[in-house]
Design a protein around this motif. Structure first.
Motif, PDB file in Angstrom:
ATOM      1  N   GLU A  32    -129.218 -83.658  -5.744  1.00  0.00           N
ATOM      2  CA  GLU A  32    -129.349 -82.757  -6.905  1.00  0.00           C
ATOM      3  C   GLU A  32    -130.163 -81.509  -6.537  1.00  0.00           C
ATOM      4  OE1 GLU A  32    -130.164 -86.052  -7.063  1.00  0.00           O
ATOM      5  OE2 GLU A  32    -128.352 -86.724  -8.098  1.00  0.00           O
ATOM      6  N   SER A  33    -131.131 -81.672  -5.604  1.00  0.00           N
ATOM      7  CA  SER A  33    -131.988 -80.526  -5.286  1.00  0.00           C
ATOM      8  C   SER A  33    -131.207 -79.389  -4.634  1.00  0.00           C
ATOM      9  CB  SER A  33    -133.159 -80.945  -4.387  1.00  0.00           C
ATOM     10  OG  SER A  33    -132.655 -81.362  -3.134  1.00  0.00           O
ATOM     11  N   VAL A  34    -130.027 -79.679  -4.060  1.00  0.00           N
ATOM     12  CA  VAL A  34    -129.213 -78.596  -3.473  1.00  0.00           C
ATOM     13  C   VAL A  34    -127.985 -78.322  -4.342  1.00  0.00           C
ATOM     14  CG1 VAL A  34    -130.008 -78.921  -1.110  1.00  0.00           C
ATOM     15  CG2 VAL A  34    -128.014 -80.191  -1.894  1.00  0.00           C
ATOM     16  N   GLY A  35    -127.979 -78.926  -5.517  1.00  0.00           N
ATOM     17  CA  GLY A  35    -126.896 -78.643  -6.465  1.00  0.00           C
ATOM     18  C   GLY A  35    -125.677 -79.520  -6.313  1.00  0.00           C
ATOM     19  N   LEU A  36    -125.833 -80.646  -5.615  1.00  0.00           N
ATOM     20  CA  LEU A  36    -124.702 -81.563  -5.470  1.00  0.00           C
ATOM     21  C   LEU A  36    -124.756 -82.553  -6.619  1.00  0.00           C
ATOM     22  CD1 LEU A  36    -122.508 -81.989  -3.305  1.00  0.00           C
ATOM     23  CD2 LEU A  36    -123.948 -83.764  -2.346  1.00  0.00           C
ATOM     24  N   THR A  37    -123.773 -82.460  -7.515  1.00  0.00           N
ATOM     25  CA  THR A  37    -123.799 -83.376  -8.655  1.00  0.00           C
ATOM     26  C   THR A  37    -122.614 -84.321  -8.559  1.00  0.00           C
ATOM     27  OG1 THR A  37    -122.736 -81.622  -9.867  1.00  0.00           O
ATOM     28  CG2 THR A  37    -125.063 -81.964 -10.320  1.00  0.00           C
ATOM     29  N   ALA A  38    -122.798 -85.530  -9.067  1.00  0.00           N
ATOM     30  CA  ALA A  38    -121.765 -86.553  -8.929  1.00  0.00           C
ATOM     31  C   ALA A  38    -120.515 -86.207  -9.735  1.00  0.00           C
ATOM     32  CB  ALA A  38    -122.310 -87.889  -9.386  1.00  0.00           C
ATOM     33  N   SER A  39    -120.703 -85.635 -10.933  1.00  0.00           N
ATOM     34  CA  SER A  39    -119.527 -85.439 -11.791  1.00  0.00           C
ATOM     35  C   SER A  39    -118.693 -84.266 -11.319  1.00  0.00           C
ATOM     36  CB  SER A  39    -119.967 -85.200 -13.226  1.00  0.00           C
ATOM     37  OG  SER A  39    -120.517 -83.921 -13.349  1.00  0.00           O
ATOM     38  N   LYS A  40    -117.453 -84.554 -10.988  1.00  0.00           N
ATOM     39  CA  LYS A  40    -116.531 -83.499 -10.593  1.00  0.00           C
ATOM     40  C   LYS A  40    -115.419 -83.505 -11.629  1.00  0.00           C
ATOM     41  CE  LYS A  40    -117.104 -81.970  -6.036  1.00  0.00           C
ATOM     42  NZ  LYS A  40    -118.396 -81.461  -6.415  1.00  0.00           N
ATOM     43  N   LEU A  41    -115.491 -82.572 -12.559  1.00  0.00           N
ATOM     44  CA  LEU A  41    -114.466 -82.522 -13.602  1.00  0.00           C
ATOM     45  C   LEU A  41    -113.140 -82.143 -12.955  1.00  0.00           C
ATOM     46  CD1 LEU A  41    -113.682 -82.478 -16.632  1.00  0.00           C
ATOM     47  CD2 LEU A  41    -114.288 -80.059 -16.617  1.00  0.00           C
ATOM     48  N   VAL A  42    -112.184 -83.061 -13.054  1.00  0.00           N
ATOM     49  CA  VAL A  42    -110.880 -82.804 -12.446  1.00  0.00           C
ATOM     50  C   VAL A  42    -109.972 -82.233 -13.527  1.00  0.00           C
ATOM     51  CG1 VAL A  42    -108.923 -83.872 -11.287  1.00  0.00           C
ATOM     52  CG2 VAL A  42    -111.237 -84.723 -10.870  1.00  0.00           C
ATOM     53  N   LEU A  43    -109.246 -81.183 -13.178  1.00  0.00           N
ATOM     54  CA  LEU A  43    -108.333 -80.581 -14.147  1.00  0.00           C
ATOM     55  C   LEU A  43    -106.913 -81.102 -13.924  1.00  0.00           C
ATOM     56  CD1 LEU A  43    -109.505 -76.851 -14.139  1.00  0.00           C
ATOM     57  CD2 LEU A  43    -110.262 -78.689 -15.608  1.00  0.00           C
ATOM     58  N   GLY A  44    -106.121 -81.064 -14.975  1.00  0.00           N
ATOM     59  CA  GLY A  44    -104.719 -81.486 -14.878  1.00  0.00           C
ATOM     60  C   GLY A  44    -103.855 -80.577 -15.708  1.00  0.00           C
ATOM     61  N   LYS A  45    -102.563 -80.963 -15.873  1.00  0.00           N
ATOM     62  CA  LYS A  45    -101.659 -80.013 -16.522  1.00  0.00           C
ATOM     63  C   LYS A  45    -101.933 -79.811 -18.011  1.00  0.00           C
ATOM     64  CE  LYS A  45     -97.630 -82.949 -17.149  1.00  0.00           C
ATOM     65  NZ  LYS A  45     -96.225 -83.016 -16.781  1.00  0.00           N
ATOM     66  N   HIS A  46    -102.763 -80.699 -18.594  1.00  0.00           N
ATOM     67  CA  HIS A  46    -103.079 -80.489 -20.005  1.00  0.00           C
ATOM     68  C   HIS A  46    -104.344 -79.663 -20.206  1.00  0.00           C
ATOM     69  CE1 HIS A  46     -99.781 -83.012 -20.933  1.00  0.00           C
ATOM     70  NE2 HIS A  46    -100.277 -84.007 -20.227  1.00  0.00           N
ATOM     71  N   SER A  47    -104.990 -79.300 -19.108  1.00  0.00           N
ATOM     72  CA  SER A  47    -106.221 -78.505 -19.251  1.00  0.00           C
ATOM     73  C   SER A  47    -105.864 -77.095 -19.713  1.00  0.00           C
ATOM     74  CB  SER A  47    -106.961 -78.401 -17.916  1.00  0.00           C
ATOM     75  OG  SER A  47    -107.178 -79.675 -17.400  1.00  0.00           O
ATOM     76  N   GLY A  48    -106.671 -76.589 -20.625  1.00  0.00           N
ATOM     77  CA  GLY A  48    -106.379 -75.267 -21.175  1.00  0.00           C
ATOM     78  C   GLY A  48    -107.088 -74.163 -20.409  1.00  0.00           C
ATOM     79  N   ARG A  49    -106.844 -72.934 -20.865  1.00  0.00           N
ATOM     80  CA  ARG A  49    -107.413 -71.753 -20.214  1.00  0.00           C
ATOM     81  C   ARG A  49    -108.944 -71.784 -20.260  1.00  0.00           C
ATOM     82  NH1 ARG A  49    -108.735 -66.586 -20.994  1.00  0.00           N
ATOM     83  NH2 ARG A  49    -107.840 -65.010 -19.633  1.00  0.00           N
ATOM     84  N   HIS A  50    -109.462 -72.332 -21.380  1.00  0.00           N
ATOM     85  CA  HIS A  50    -110.903 -72.351 -21.558  1.00  0.00           C
ATOM     86  C   HIS A  50    -111.576 -73.247 -20.499  1.00  0.00           C
ATOM     87  CE1 HIS A  50    -114.319 -71.284 -23.917  1.00  0.00           C
ATOM     88  NE2 HIS A  50    -114.750 -72.532 -23.811  1.00  0.00           N
ATOM     89  N   ALA A  51    -111.002 -74.462 -20.335  1.00  0.00           N
ATOM     90  CA  ALA A  51    -111.560 -75.401 -19.348  1.00  0.00           C
ATOM     91  C   ALA A  51    -111.431 -74.809 -17.939  1.00  0.00           C
ATOM     92  CB  ALA A  51    -110.811 -76.729 -19.417  1.00  0.00           C
ATOM     93  N   PHE A  52    -110.311 -74.128 -17.712  1.00  0.00           N
ATOM     94  CA  PHE A  52    -110.096 -73.523 -16.398  1.00  0.00           C
ATOM     95  C   PHE A  52    -111.133 -72.429 -16.137  1.00  0.00           C
ATOM     96  CE2 PHE A  52    -108.014 -70.336 -13.663  1.00  0.00           C
ATOM     97  CZ  PHE A  52    -107.819 -71.119 -12.540  1.00  0.00           C
ATOM     98  N   LYS A  53    -111.365 -71.606 -17.166  1.00  0.00           N
ATOM     99  CA  LYS A  53    -112.346 -70.506 -17.030  1.00  0.00           C
ATOM    100  C   LYS A  53    -113.742 -71.079 -16.731  1.00  0.00           C
ATOM    101  CE  LYS A  53    -113.727 -66.329 -19.532  1.00  0.00           C
ATOM    102  NZ  LYS A  53    -115.044 -66.380 -20.082  1.00  0.00           N
ATOM    103  N   ASP A  54    -114.115 -72.132 -17.473  1.00  0.00           N
ATOM    104  CA  ASP A  54    -115.424 -72.766 -17.252  1.00  0.00           C
ATOM    105  C   ASP A  54    -115.548 -73.266 -15.825  1.00  0.00           C
ATOM    106  OD1 ASP A  54    -116.240 -72.327 -19.748  1.00  0.00           O
ATOM    107  OD2 ASP A  54    -116.104 -74.416 -20.452  1.00  0.00           O
ATOM    108  N   LYS A  55    -114.472 -73.922 -15.384  1.00  0.00           N
ATOM    109  CA  LYS A  55    -114.489 -74.494 -14.029  1.00  0.00           C
ATOM    110  C   LYS A  55    -114.654 -73.394 -12.980  1.00  0.00           C
ATOM    111  CE  LYS A  55    -113.823 -78.046 -12.187  1.00  0.00           C
ATOM    112  NZ  LYS A  55    -114.946 -78.831 -11.659  1.00  0.00           N
ATOM    113  N   VAL A  56    -113.864 -72.324 -13.145  1.00  0.00           N
ATOM    114  CA  VAL A  56    -113.894 -71.220 -12.179  1.00  0.00           C
ATOM    115  C   VAL A  56    -115.293 -70.598 -12.138  1.00  0.00           C
ATOM    116  CG1 VAL A  56    -113.022 -68.866 -11.908  1.00  0.00           C
ATOM    117  CG2 VAL A  56    -111.429 -70.729 -12.284  1.00  0.00           C
ATOM    118  N   GLU A  57    -115.882 -70.423 -13.308  1.00  0.00           N
ATOM    119  CA  GLU A  57    -117.221 -69.820 -13.349  1.00  0.00           C
ATOM    120  C   GLU A  57    -118.262 -70.752 -12.739  1.00  0.00           C
ATOM    121  OE1 GLU A  57    -116.445 -66.852 -17.080  1.00  0.00           O
ATOM    122  OE2 GLU A  57    -117.786 -68.568 -17.396  1.00  0.00           O
TER     123      GLU A  57
END
Ligand code: KIV
Ligand code: ZN
Length: 499
Positions: free
Chosen positions: A317-342
């Motif tokens: 965690e001290s170097v920013g490695l977090t366990a949760s990796k939100l995986v996107l799929g074909k139902h993910s919307g533009r908003h989730a994609f934008k959040d992920k990209v940012e």
């Protein structure tokens, strides 16, 4: 609070000189903004006199970055300094970084100048640059193979002329840590003014000692450390920022040093650089390698479960490695994609985001789960091509193990379609020579590589092509689920970079 040390990041200048790591203006700006979020004190944005592309990259970074100082490299000649100032003058905190070689071998064979002439040149050029830029750094190139007495003399002269930061580079990665410590102490002892300015070091990794030498220099009084993300750089690279920062952090008991780096941004910055360049770090790389926090053996796993500190000297965690990796799929919307990209450090314009989202949707239709590395790969392509002259229209490959492969590739060049047809022993070879038939350039294919971005049979293919044209190298990257399309895209990307 202990003494504060400055981090000078040269990923965009020395790092970019690393094979395969060249970046365009847009890519450099995205990385510069992430370096600012990481908290680096100085961003060396480029070498303005090297090319118009370098000049423009420095200029756009200088105009956008507000918190970090923006430095620009220049040789000790008026033309370079004028160009450097023109590029960096819009920065909130501008710096011109002048370098001149001081070792006997460089002065005699490269500069063809006597030591006295070198001192005079350095002094005059620092004085010239200090007339317009408030902050001047002077680097004695190949310092570790120079005479300490000579360095003390040249440093005193450039400090009197206006230099505020004196850099002592181990240009060829030759120094040993204890020797480098003694060397800096000796120069400090011989110089009248060195202790009145900031002492900086810049270490290369030819013997794998860049981080160790940088840390030895901290003990010898250096207060600015020049590094790159992932240790990329000329030849074997530069001191890796993440290694030096975490060594200072974990061993505060020895160094007692503070810094402005937000260590939680380290992994994100490393991934962003890998995503942009397509050059990944080796799995066992300290701090940012995929295995840096993985415990494989049963004994280690047992120990870590019982008490983490048995085998971990710092937390992921001290170097920013977090366990949760939100995986996107074909139902993910533009908003989730934008959040992920940012969250991955990409700061895209609306238009770039729309283009990337279209690509993501197309990919999600073909692939069940879209991982961060997939997104990094499609974004690399999304931000690489500005007004590309050459575009792929369509291609057909006819291949098999009992027939000669044929390829037809149709390129759109400046709005007009052109078809190239070719035969070869394999599909990629045939596709490349079909492209060459569409071009009016004498291009040589120097290197080609293909790798999968993630695991699984539906993984994206990431292709890299290196072309040689008029003595220069151009690197192109291409991404697709279809490896032939990825390869064709990489070739076309390299051709566009020539233009
Ligand atoms: O390695 C080196 O000496 C350099 C200088 C330009 C600082 O990169
Ligand atoms: Zn260097």
């Amino acid at each position: 609070m202990g003494k504060i040390i400055s981090f000078f990041d040269t990923t965009l200048r020395d790092g970019e000189q690393s094979p395969g790591c060249s970046m365009n203006k847009r890519e450099k700006l995205i990385l510069a903004k992430q370096l600012e979020r990481l908290g680096v004190d100085v961003i060396e944005a480029g070498f303005a006199a090297a090319s118009d592309g370098d000049f423009e990259s420095v200029q756009v970074i200088a105009n956008e970055i507000k918190n970090s100082t923006v430095a620009v490299l220049a040789r000790a000649v008026k033309g370079d300094i004028d160009r450097a100032w023109e590029a960096v003058k819009g920065a909130a905190k501008p710096r011109i970084h002048i370098f001149l070689a001081t070792s006997p071998i460089h002065m005699e064979y490269k500069l063809k100048k006597k030591p006295d002439e070198v001192v005079q040149m350095a002094e005059e050029m620092v004085k010239y640059a200090a007339n317009f830029c408030p902050e001047i750094e002077f680097s004695a190139e190949d310092a570790t193979r120079s005479e300490p007495g000579f360095l003390a003399e040249i440093f005193d002269r450039v400090i009197t002329a206006g230099a505020k930061i004196i850099n002592i580079p181990d240009t060829v990665g030759y120094a040993m840590p204890n020797e480098f410590y003694d060397f800096i102490m000796e120069i400090r002892g011989k110089s009248r003014y060195l202790d009145t300015v900031q002492i900086s070091v810049h270490c290369h990794d030819d013997l794998g000692l860049a981080a160790a030498n940088t840390l030895a220099a901290v003990r010898a009084g250096a207060t600015q450390l020049e590094c790159t993300i992932n240790g990329i750089g000329e030849r074997a690279g530069n001191a890796a920022l993440e290694e030096v920062v975490m060594a200072l952090d974990v061993r505060r008991d020895i160094y007692g040093i503070d810094f402005n780096i937000n260590t939680k941004e380290i992994v994100k910055t490393s991934n962003l650089l890998s995503g942009i360049t397509g050059v990944h770090v080796q799995p066992n790389k300290a701090i940012v390698g995929a295995n840096a926090f993985a415990h494989e053996s049963g004994i280690h796993q047992h120990g870590v479960l019982a008490k983490r500190e048995t085998y971990e000297i710092m937390t992921p965690e001290s170097v920013g490695l977090t366990a949760s990796k939100l995986v996107l799929g074909k139902h993910s919307g533009r908003h989730a994609f934008k959040d992920k990209v940012e969250s991955m450090g990409y700061d895209l314009t609306e238009e770039e985001l729309n283009e990337a989202f279209e690509k993501f949707k197309a990919l999600a239709d073909q692939k069940r789960e879209v991982f961060d590395r997939d997104i990094g790969a499609i974004l690399t392509k999304g931000i690489a091509g500005e007004d590309a002259r050459y575009k792929l229209n369509r291609f057909v490959i006819n291949a098999g193990n009992t027939i000669t492969t044929t390829a037809s590739v149709v390129l759109n060049i400046d709005g007009e379609d052109k078809e190239g047809i070719s035969f070869a022993s394999g599909p990629i070879d045939a596709a490349f020579s079909a492209i060459e038939k569409c071009l009016d350039k004498d291009i040589l294919l120097e290197d080609f590589s293909l790798q999968s971005v993630t695991e699984g049979t539906d993984a994206l293919g990431f292709a890299t092509v290196k072309l040689r044209y008029k003595g220069n190298h151009y690197l192109g990257r291409g991404v697709s689920i279809d490896v032939i399309e990825a390869s064709i895209n990489a070739y076309i990307d390299a051709v566009n970079r020539i233009c």
